[in-house]
Design an enzyme around this catalytic site. Structure first.
Site, PDB file in Angstrom:
ATOM      1  CD  GLU A  46      14.200   2.009   3.910  1.00 47.36           C
ATOM      2  OE1 GLU A  46      14.654   2.440   2.830  1.00 47.36           O
ATOM      3  OE2 GLU A  46      14.922   1.720   4.871  1.00 47.36           O
ATOM      4  CD  GLU A 101       8.755   3.940  -7.635  1.00 49.10           C
ATOM      5  OE1 GLU A 101       7.980   4.686  -7.025  1.00 49.10           O
ATOM      6  OE2 GLU A 101       9.459   3.082  -7.072  1.00 49.10           O
ATOM      7  CE  LYS A 134      -2.712   1.697   5.918  1.00 52.25           C
ATOM      8  NZ  LYS A 134      -3.153   0.727   4.897  1.00 52.25           N
TER       9      LYS A 134
HETATM   10  P1  NAD Z   1       1.672   3.943  -1.114  1.00 52.93           P
HETATM   11  O1  NAD Z   1       2.490   5.074  -0.598  1.00 52.93           O
HETATM   12  O2  NAD Z   1       0.535   4.238  -2.000  1.00 52.93           O
HETATM   13  O3  NAD Z   1       1.052   3.111   0.097  1.00 52.93           O
HETATM   14  C1  NAD Z   1       1.848   2.569   1.128  1.00 52.93           C
HETATM   15  C2  NAD Z   1       1.049   2.507   2.394  1.00 52.93           C
HETATM   16  O4  NAD Z   1       0.750   3.825   2.829  1.00 52.93           O
HETATM   17  C3  NAD Z   1      -0.287   1.779   2.269  1.00 52.93           C
HETATM   18  O5  NAD Z   1      -0.476   1.006   3.423  1.00 52.93           O
HETATM   19  C4  NAD Z   1      -1.293   2.923   2.211  1.00 52.93           C
HETATM   20  O6  NAD Z   1      -2.565   2.583   2.674  1.00 52.93           O
HETATM   21  C5  NAD Z   1      -0.631   3.941   3.121  1.00 52.93           C
HETATM   22  N1  NAD Z   1      -1.029   5.334   2.880  1.00 52.93           N
HETATM   23  C6  NAD Z   1      -1.348   5.913   1.699  1.00 52.93           C
HETATM   24  N2  NAD Z   1      -1.633   7.218   1.902  1.00 52.93           N
HETATM   25  C7  NAD Z   1      -1.495   7.467   3.232  1.00 52.93           C
HETATM   26  C8  NAD Z   1      -1.640   8.611   4.054  1.00 52.93           C
HETATM   27  N3  NAD Z   1      -2.004   9.797   3.550  1.00 52.93           N
HETATM   28  N4  NAD Z   1      -1.403   8.500   5.377  1.00 52.93           N
HETATM   29  C9  NAD Z   1      -1.021   7.316   5.907  1.00 52.93           C
HETATM   30  N5  NAD Z   1      -0.873   6.186   5.179  1.00 52.93           N
HETATM   31  C10 NAD Z   1      -1.090   6.264   3.859  1.00 52.93           C
HETATM   32  O7  NAD Z   1       2.710   2.952  -1.768  1.00 52.93           O
HETATM   33  P2  NAD Z   1       2.384   1.594  -2.522  1.00 52.93           P
HETATM   34  O8  NAD Z   1       1.754   1.922  -3.830  1.00 52.93           O
HETATM   35  O9  NAD Z   1       1.710   0.663  -1.586  1.00 52.93           O
HETATM   36  O10 NAD Z   1       3.858   1.012  -2.752  1.00 52.93           O
HETATM   37  C11 NAD Z   1       4.644   1.301  -3.854  1.00 52.93           C
HETATM   38  C12 NAD Z   1       5.685   2.353  -3.496  1.00 52.93           C
HETATM   39  O11 NAD Z   1       6.475   1.914  -2.406  1.00 52.93           O
HETATM   40  C13 NAD Z   1       6.664   2.588  -4.626  1.00 52.93           C
HETATM   41  O12 NAD Z   1       6.917   3.960  -4.734  1.00 52.93           O
HETATM   42  C14 NAD Z   1       7.922   1.862  -4.162  1.00 52.93           C
HETATM   43  O13 NAD Z   1       9.130   2.310  -4.701  1.00 52.93           O
HETATM   44  C15 NAD Z   1       7.851   2.094  -2.697  1.00 52.93           C
HETATM   45  N6  NAD Z   1       8.663   1.103  -1.988  1.00 52.93           N
HETATM   46  C16 NAD Z   1       9.856   1.490  -1.435  1.00 52.93           C
HETATM   47  C17 NAD Z   1      10.664   0.556  -0.804  1.00 52.93           C
HETATM   48  C18 NAD Z   1      11.990   0.932  -0.187  1.00 52.93           C
HETATM   49  O14 NAD Z   1      12.543   0.127   0.548  1.00 52.93           O
HETATM   50  N7  NAD Z   1      12.520   2.113  -0.464  1.00 52.93           N
HETATM   51  C19 NAD Z   1      10.238  -0.772  -0.733  1.00 52.93           C
HETATM   52  C20 NAD Z   1       9.028  -1.129  -1.320  1.00 52.93           C
HETATM   53  C21 NAD Z   1       8.239  -0.180  -1.944  1.00 52.93           C
END
Ligand code: NAD
Length: 491
Positions: free
Chosen positions: A262, A395, A186
């Protein structure tokens, strides 16, 4: 108007359908949502909006495909298919990079050189790694021989963020397929296009139907939640925000899924006065503003030893002013648009908070002059904030960094560790012993000395504290995507 010509090839945005059991599903009867280009604010196309029903179909297809033949392919044959996926990504690299730039707002050149090149390499790397994989064996005197075998985890749910869409998706997909699993992915709702093309590439490369399935949609109460709650999903590999990680953990608990996380970061970039300042600034421009600062590894908390503080700031501010912000398809652009209106407002709110907290904006802080449309924010440097300011602690995930001075090694270690994140850190010094000393005391999973973002895919990648659970890379990826069974033979 969205059509771009890249190296003689015309690229236009695509509508994004689910891909289940080897077929793209029709939009008929499906809910859809709009896909917006963050650099132009225009609607580029539509995306199927999946939920519990679509996830259930995709999981059923993945469960059936687990019986074979994919997991029974020899390692050599799986490796060949993975290599072919990498090759096909490279064959279509301009198209994929253009779609990634349209979806995310990032510079096309960066998408080409970093996102898509690395996506292909993820497959090439794990194609090779797979063929050299072994397991453990122990001889217990003359009593017994013990050895372990590796098997797939099963059906893996893959939930991804929007910042490096194809790069991070393939970082999971390649080892997951190498280990013989089947998948329901997804992608983030903001960036559905390259995942949609990847499904086609994977099929063309020879992965049997049902092994890789794709469902688009949102997170809470939608496709993301459905995937994490589904009883027939064995593991969830997630990259995204820390608070989403908490929600997923709760949803996955009743069915006790294996989890790999991650998560977010607020990474210190530590600059000692003895380092080579020009080199520091060159790399710090990237670690601060690459991908609009929307990289989990960005060094958004900069700490500079007091005696070098003024000189660093003078040079860093001057170089930051020169960064071209704007059209992702202009070859001179270094900073594109942030992902969405919502995120644009959120990043700007932090700039507002910095002002309220008594911070000084040394450069940036506004929308670039003359830009009418798109979610553009100038690269912004904040100074004069306290160590517990929200801008230093939280962040921001945009083109905004804070700079603070420090007085000693002890002081900077204390400031750097003063956060609940523990993802990455960069240490700049020419003192070899200090580099090791400080690196050993910094609470982070990835520590760079005199560099940033330099990766070898064999090394463990992941975060400490609230930045993650588990490690990916080389054997560490296989540890998540496979299960070991031990066999004991009495002699
Ligand atoms: P997010 O957590 O909002 O969304 C990530 C994914 O999770 C999306 O596909 C979203 O639809 C899904 N999602 C959201 N809520 C959910 C739920 N309740 N149940 C299941 N799925 C759900 O993150 P984002 O805004 O897309 O990405 C930015 C974040 O990702 C930042 O915090 C960044 O640091 C982190 N990130 C971490 C790494 C790493 O390797 N540590 C790499 C890239 C990004």
């Amino acid at each position: 108007m969205h059509i771009k010509e890249m190296s003689g090839k015309k690229v236009q945005p695509i509508d994004c359908r689910h891909f289940i059991n080897g077929e793209y599903m029709d939009f008929d009867g499906q809910s859809t949502f709009e896909n917006i280009n963050p650099a132009t604010e225009e609607v580029m196309g539509k995306v199927a909006e999946g939920g519990y029903e679509e996830i259930d179909s995709a999981v059923k297809a993945a469960r059936t495909a687990l019986k074979g033949p994919w997991s029974n392919f020899t390692a050599a044959k799986r490796s060949q298919v993975l290599r072919r996926i990498g090759d096909l990504i490279l064959n279509r690299k301009e198209e994929l990079a253009a779609l990634e730039a349209m979806d995310t707002g990032k510079p096309y050149q960066m998408a080409l050189e970093v996102d898509i090149t690395r996506a292909a390499y993820n497959f090439h790397f794990f194609a090779d790694f797979l063929t050299s994989l072994g397991t453990e064996a122990y001889q217990q005197d003359d009593q017994a021989l013990h050895y372990s075998i590796r098997r797939p985890v099963g059906v893996v749910g893959m939930i991804n963020p929007w910042n490096l869409p194809l790069l991070l998706l393939t970082w999971k997909m390649a080892p997951c397929l190498a280990a013989g699993n089947t998948v329901v992915m997804k992608p983030a709702e903001w960036t559905p296009m390259t995942a949609t093309v990847l499904a086609e590439i994977i099929q063309e490369a020879g992965v049997p139907d049902g092994v890789v399935n794709l469902v688009h949609g949102f997170g809470p109460n939608s496709a993301g939640a459905a995937l994490t709650e589904h009883a027939d999903v064995d593991a969830i590999t997630f990259t995204g925000e820390t608070k989403t990680g908490t929600a997923i953990m709760k949803a996955a608990a009743p069915t006790l899924k294996k989890l790999s996380y991650e998560l977010g970061g607020k990474n210190p970039n530590i600059i000692f006065a003895d380092s080579d300042l020009d080199e520091v600034i060159e790399t710090t421009l990237k670690s601060s503003f690459m991908n609009q600062g929307e990289v989990c590894l960005c060094g958004s908390r900069i700490y500079v030893e007091r005696e070098a503080y003024d000189e660093f700031l003078k040079k860093f501010v001057a170089k930051t002013r020169q960064l071209q912000v704007g059209d992702p398809f202009d070859s001179g652009t270094k900073v594109g648009a942030v992902i969405s209106k919502e995120h644009y407002d959120r990043v700007n709110q932090y700039i507002q908070i910095a002002k309220e907290e008594g911070g000084e904006i040394l450069v940036g802080g506004y929308r670039p002059k003359g830009v009418q449309k798109g979610y553009f924010i100038e690269p912004t440097i904040l100074a004069g904030l306290d160590r517990d300011s929200r801008c230093v602690q939280e962040e921001i995930f945009g083109p905004v960094v804070t700079v603070l001075p420090f007085d000693s090694e002890e002081d900077v270690i204390d400031q750097a560790n003063d956060t609940h994140y523990g993802l990455g850190t960069t240490i700049w010094t020419n003192d070899l012993r200090r580099a090791h000393r400080v690196a050993h005391r910094i609470e982070a999973g990835i520590i760079w000395v005199n560099t940033w973002y330099l990766r070898d895919l064999r090394t463990p990648f992941g975060g400490l504290k609230q930045s993650g659970i588990g490690r990916e890379g080389g054997i560490h990826s296989f540890e998540f995507y496979s299960e070991l069974s031990n066999i004991t033979i009495k002699l």
